[in-house]
Scaffold this motif. Structure first.
Motif, PDB file in Angstrom:
ATOM      1  N   LEU A  16     -13.139   2.201   4.719  1.00  0.00           N
ATOM      2  CA  LEU A  16     -12.143   2.770   3.804  1.00  0.00           C
ATOM      3  C   LEU A  16     -10.716   2.496   4.285  1.00  0.00           C
ATOM      4  CD1 LEU A  16     -13.862   6.190   3.025  1.00  0.00           C
ATOM      5  CD2 LEU A  16     -13.561   4.253   1.440  1.00  0.00           C
ATOM      6  N   ILE A  17     -10.495   2.580   5.582  1.00  0.00           N
ATOM      7  CA  ILE A  17      -9.159   2.311   6.134  1.00  0.00           C
ATOM      8  C   ILE A  17      -8.816   0.829   5.984  1.00  0.00           C
ATOM      9  CG2 ILE A  17      -7.827   2.250   8.274  1.00  0.00           C
ATOM     10  CD1 ILE A  17      -9.365   4.901   9.027  1.00  0.00           C
ATOM     11  N   SER A  18      -9.760  -0.049   6.263  1.00  0.00           N
ATOM     12  CA  SER A  18      -9.524  -1.478   6.078  1.00  0.00           C
ATOM     13  C   SER A  18      -9.233  -1.781   4.605  1.00  0.00           C
ATOM     14  CB  SER A  18     -10.731  -2.275   6.567  1.00  0.00           C
ATOM     15  OG  SER A  18     -10.469  -3.660   6.491  1.00  0.00           O
ATOM     16  N   ASP A  19      -9.971  -1.155   3.702  1.00  0.00           N
ATOM     17  CA  ASP A  19      -9.729  -1.332   2.268  1.00  0.00           C
ATOM     18  C   ASP A  19      -8.327  -0.848   1.888  1.00  0.00           C
ATOM     19  OD1 ASP A  19     -12.264  -2.381   1.918  1.00  0.00           O
ATOM     20  OD2 ASP A  19     -13.085  -0.589   0.945  1.00  0.00           O
ATOM     21  N   LEU A  20      -7.849   0.226   2.519  1.00  0.00           N
ATOM     22  CA  LEU A  20      -6.509   0.729   2.231  1.00  0.00           C
ATOM     23  C   LEU A  20      -5.447  -0.290   2.660  1.00  0.00           C
ATOM     24  CD1 LEU A  20      -4.994   3.257   1.104  1.00  0.00           C
ATOM     25  CD2 LEU A  20      -4.772   3.989   3.490  1.00  0.00           C
ATOM     26  N   LEU A  21      -5.648  -0.930   3.806  1.00  0.00           N
ATOM     27  CA  LEU A  21      -4.727  -1.981   4.247  1.00  0.00           C
ATOM     28  C   LEU A  21      -4.700  -3.143   3.257  1.00  0.00           C
ATOM     29  CD1 LEU A  21      -5.640  -1.872   8.016  1.00  0.00           C
ATOM     30  CD2 LEU A  21      -3.330  -1.509   7.112  1.00  0.00           C
ATOM     31  N   VAL A  22      -5.834  -3.513   2.730  1.00  0.00           N
ATOM     32  CA  VAL A  22      -5.912  -4.590   1.741  1.00  0.00           C
ATOM     33  C   VAL A  22      -5.250  -4.150   0.432  1.00  0.00           C
ATOM     34  CG1 VAL A  22      -7.500  -5.985   0.349  1.00  0.00           C
ATOM     35  CG2 VAL A  22      -7.934  -5.648   2.796  1.00  0.00           C
ATOM     36  N   GLU A  23      -5.494  -2.924   0.009  1.00  0.00           N
ATOM     37  CA  GLU A  23      -4.890  -2.394  -1.221  1.00  0.00           C
ATOM     38  C   GLU A  23      -3.376  -2.353  -1.105  1.00  0.00           C
ATOM     39  OE1 GLU A  23      -4.233  -0.482  -4.990  1.00  0.00           O
ATOM     40  OE2 GLU A  23      -5.575  -1.985  -4.173  1.00  0.00           O
ATOM     41  N   PHE A  24      -2.870  -1.970   0.060  1.00  0.00           N
ATOM     42  CA  PHE A  24      -1.438  -1.942   0.357  1.00  0.00           C
ATOM     43  C   PHE A  24      -0.825  -3.308   0.045  1.00  0.00           C
ATOM     44  CE2 PHE A  24       1.770  -2.808   3.641  1.00  0.00           C
ATOM     45  CZ  PHE A  24       2.550  -1.657   3.678  1.00  0.00           C
ATOM     46  N   ALA A  25      -1.419  -4.386   0.567  1.00  0.00           N
ATOM     47  CA  ALA A  25      -0.905  -5.741   0.352  1.00  0.00           C
ATOM     48  C   ALA A  25      -1.075  -6.170  -1.102  1.00  0.00           C
ATOM     49  CB  ALA A  25      -1.604  -6.721   1.290  1.00  0.00           C
ATOM     50  N   ARG A  26      -2.225  -5.894  -1.690  1.00  0.00           N
ATOM     51  CA  ARG A  26      -2.463  -6.272  -3.092  1.00  0.00           C
ATOM     52  C   ARG A  26      -1.430  -5.638  -4.002  1.00  0.00           C
ATOM     53  NH1 ARG A  26      -3.042  -4.319  -7.669  1.00  0.00           N
ATOM     54  NH2 ARG A  26      -3.254  -2.230  -6.837  1.00  0.00           N
ATOM     55  N   ALA A  27      -1.188  -4.341  -3.822  1.00  0.00           N
ATOM     56  CA  ALA A  27      -0.254  -3.627  -4.690  1.00  0.00           C
ATOM     57  C   ALA A  27       1.164  -4.181  -4.546  1.00  0.00           C
ATOM     58  CB  ALA A  27      -0.288  -2.134  -4.374  1.00  0.00           C
ATOM     59  N   LEU A  28       1.569  -4.520  -3.322  1.00  0.00           N
ATOM     60  CA  LEU A  28       2.890  -5.137  -3.120  1.00  0.00           C
ATOM     61  C   LEU A  28       2.996  -6.435  -3.901  1.00  0.00           C
ATOM     62  CD1 LEU A  28       3.540  -4.727   0.713  1.00  0.00           C
ATOM     63  CD2 LEU A  28       4.774  -3.587  -1.142  1.00  0.00           C
ATOM     64  N   ASP A  29       2.005  -7.293  -3.750  1.00  0.00           N
ATOM     65  CA  ASP A  29       2.087  -8.629  -4.326  1.00  0.00           C
ATOM     66  C   ASP A  29       1.919  -8.645  -5.838  1.00  0.00           C
ATOM     67  OD1 ASP A  29       2.553  -9.548  -1.790  1.00  0.00           O
ATOM     68  OD2 ASP A  29       0.462 -10.063  -1.418  1.00  0.00           O
ATOM     69  N   GLU A  30       1.274  -7.634  -6.385  1.00  0.00           N
ATOM     70  CA  GLU A  30       1.154  -7.535  -7.840  1.00  0.00           C
ATOM     71  C   GLU A  30       2.241  -6.646  -8.439  1.00  0.00           C
ATOM     72  OE1 GLU A  30      -2.853  -6.579  -8.997  1.00  0.00           O
ATOM     73  OE2 GLU A  30      -3.659  -8.311  -7.919  1.00  0.00           O
ATOM     74  N   LYS A  31       3.166  -6.207  -7.596  1.00  0.00           N
ATOM     75  CA  LYS A  31       4.263  -5.326  -8.009  1.00  0.00           C
ATOM     76  C   LYS A  31       3.721  -4.086  -8.727  1.00  0.00           C
ATOM     77  CE  LYS A  31       7.691  -8.934  -7.963  1.00  0.00           C
ATOM     78  NZ  LYS A  31       8.972  -9.377  -8.444  1.00  0.00           N
ATOM     79  N   TRP A  33       3.772  -0.847  -8.133  1.00  0.00           N
ATOM     80  CA  TRP A  33       4.513   0.074  -7.278  1.00  0.00           C
ATOM     81  C   TRP A  33       3.866   1.453  -7.190  1.00  0.00           C
ATOM     82  CZ3 TRP A  33       6.689  -3.468  -4.871  1.00  0.00           C
ATOM     83  CH2 TRP A  33       7.374  -4.510  -5.482  1.00  0.00           C
ATOM     84  N   ASP A  34       3.262   1.918  -8.275  1.00  0.00           N
ATOM     85  CA  ASP A  34       2.606   3.233  -8.222  1.00  0.00           C
ATOM     86  C   ASP A  34       1.402   3.219  -7.288  1.00  0.00           C
ATOM     87  OD1 ASP A  34       4.464   4.374  -9.964  1.00  0.00           O
ATOM     88  OD2 ASP A  34       3.247   3.924 -11.740  1.00  0.00           O
ATOM     89  N   SER A  35       0.598   2.159  -7.374  1.00  0.00           N
ATOM     90  CA  SER A  35      -0.562   2.056  -6.476  1.00  0.00           C
ATOM     91  C   SER A  35      -0.113   1.888  -5.034  1.00  0.00           C
ATOM     92  CB  SER A  35      -1.466   0.889  -6.879  1.00  0.00           C
ATOM     93  OG  SER A  35      -2.066   1.153  -8.131  1.00  0.00           O
ATOM     94  N   TYR A  36       0.967   1.127  -4.825  1.00  0.00           N
ATOM     95  CA  TYR A  36       1.502   0.965  -3.478  1.00  0.00           C
ATOM     96  C   TYR A  36       1.922   2.315  -2.902  1.00  0.00           C
ATOM     97  CZ  TYR A  36       4.810  -0.021   0.225  1.00  0.00           C
ATOM     98  OH  TYR A  36       5.477  -0.002   1.426  1.00  0.00           O
ATOM     99  N   ARG A  61       8.569   4.219  -2.761  1.00  0.00           N
ATOM    100  CA  ARG A  61       8.366   3.468  -3.999  1.00  0.00           C
ATOM    101  C   ARG A  61       9.689   2.918  -4.514  1.00  0.00           C
ATOM    102  NH1 ARG A  61       8.842   2.783  -9.087  1.00  0.00           N
ATOM    103  NH2 ARG A  61       7.129   2.318 -10.498  1.00  0.00           N
ATOM    104  N   ALA A  62      10.710   3.760  -4.583  1.00  0.00           N
ATOM    105  CA  ALA A  62      12.007   3.333  -5.116  1.00  0.00           C
ATOM    106  C   ALA A  62      12.612   2.210  -4.286  1.00  0.00           C
ATOM    107  CB  ALA A  62      12.959   4.525  -5.176  1.00  0.00           C
ATOM    108  N   ALA A  63      12.563   2.342  -2.977  1.00  0.00           N
ATOM    109  CA  ALA A  63      13.160   1.330  -2.106  1.00  0.00           C
ATOM    110  C   ALA A  63      12.400   0.012  -2.187  1.00  0.00           C
ATOM    111  CB  ALA A  63      13.184   1.832  -0.667  1.00  0.00           C
ATOM    112  N   THR A  64      11.099   0.071  -2.252  1.00  0.00           N
ATOM    113  CA  THR A  64      10.291  -1.141  -2.273  1.00  0.00           C
ATOM    114  C   THR A  64      10.414  -1.869  -3.603  1.00  0.00           C
ATOM    115  OG1 THR A  64       8.757  -0.110  -0.727  1.00  0.00           O
ATOM    116  CG2 THR A  64       7.966  -2.055  -1.882  1.00  0.00           C
ATOM    117  N   ALA A  65      10.411  -1.131  -4.700  1.00  0.00           N
ATOM    118  CA  ALA A  65      10.447  -1.734  -6.033  1.00  0.00           C
ATOM    119  C   ALA A  65      11.839  -2.207  -6.433  1.00  0.00           C
ATOM    120  CB  ALA A  65       9.944  -0.724  -7.070  1.00  0.00           C
ATOM    121  N   GLY A  66      12.863  -1.673  -5.815  1.00  0.00           N
ATOM    122  CA  GLY A  66      14.236  -1.945  -6.234  1.00  0.00           C
ATOM    123  C   GLY A  66      14.712  -3.353  -5.929  1.00  0.00           C
ATOM    124  N   GLU A  67      15.876  -3.668  -6.455  1.00  0.00           N
ATOM    125  CA  GLU A  67      16.483  -4.987  -6.270  1.00  0.00           C
ATOM    126  C   GLU A  67      16.892  -5.263  -4.827  1.00  0.00           C
ATOM    127  OE1 GLU A  67      16.716  -7.718  -8.244  1.00  0.00           O
ATOM    128  OE2 GLU A  67      15.335  -6.531  -9.449  1.00  0.00           O
TER     129      GLU A  67
END
Length: 155
Positions: A16-31, A33-36, A61-67
């Motif tokens: 589950l922890i390894s899956d969370l690390l993968v989800e973290f990266a997936r959500a970033l790359d697919e923008k 932001w809510d899942s991230y 979320r705001a800092a990561t998604a922002g310009e």
């Protein structure tokens, strides 16, 4: 709990922890932001030492998604590998390799890259395992300068 039950719980938690690390990266790359943001505990912290620190899901979320965050890039690719995971009851720590590619335009040769480690602390919550702290330690850079490294704002 029997020894076998403890081993099974450890294996499930580790997956589950390894899956969370993968989800973290997936959500970033697919923008996504809510899942991230949902990968963090409500009081989670994101830190790039010497560059930025954000506390709480909303701020992260705001800092990561922002310009001024990853929202500025045409696309990103974050690889997370070699997940070293230590579990102690309802808390855990991880270290994983990071390779981040940040596209500055539609030209695939126009990118800013960084690599290093994700050092994370986690806790088991009602939502499952969540990050209480993500610390990004950068070791090398390539391509165009990353804005937080060069002190310049990317185009």
């Amino acid at each position: 709990m029997s020894a076998l039950q403890e081993q099974v719980r450890w294996l499930v938690d580790r997956a589950l922890i390894s899956d969370l690390l993968v989800e973290f990266a997936r959500a970033l790359d697919e923008k996504d932001w809510d899942s991230y943001a949902a990968t963090y505990a409500e009081d989670g912290v994101l830190e790039i030492p010497g560059a930025a620190r954000f506390e709480g899901r909303t701020a992260i979320r705001a800092a990561t998604a922002g310009e001024r965050g990853l929202g500025r890039y045409t696309g990103t690719w974050h690889g997370s590998s070699n997940h070293a995971i230590s579990i102690d009851g309802d808390t855990a720590t991880t270290r994983s390799y990071l390779l981040g590619v940040h596209m500055l335009s539609d030209d695939t040769f126009d990118h800013a890259d960084g690599s290093g480690w994700y050092d994370c602390a986690l806790r088991r919550t009602a939502e499952g395992w969540r990050f209480t702290e993500v610390r990004i330690t950068e070791v090398w850079h390539a391509g165009a300068p990353l804005p937080h490294v060069s002190g310049k704002v990317a185009p």
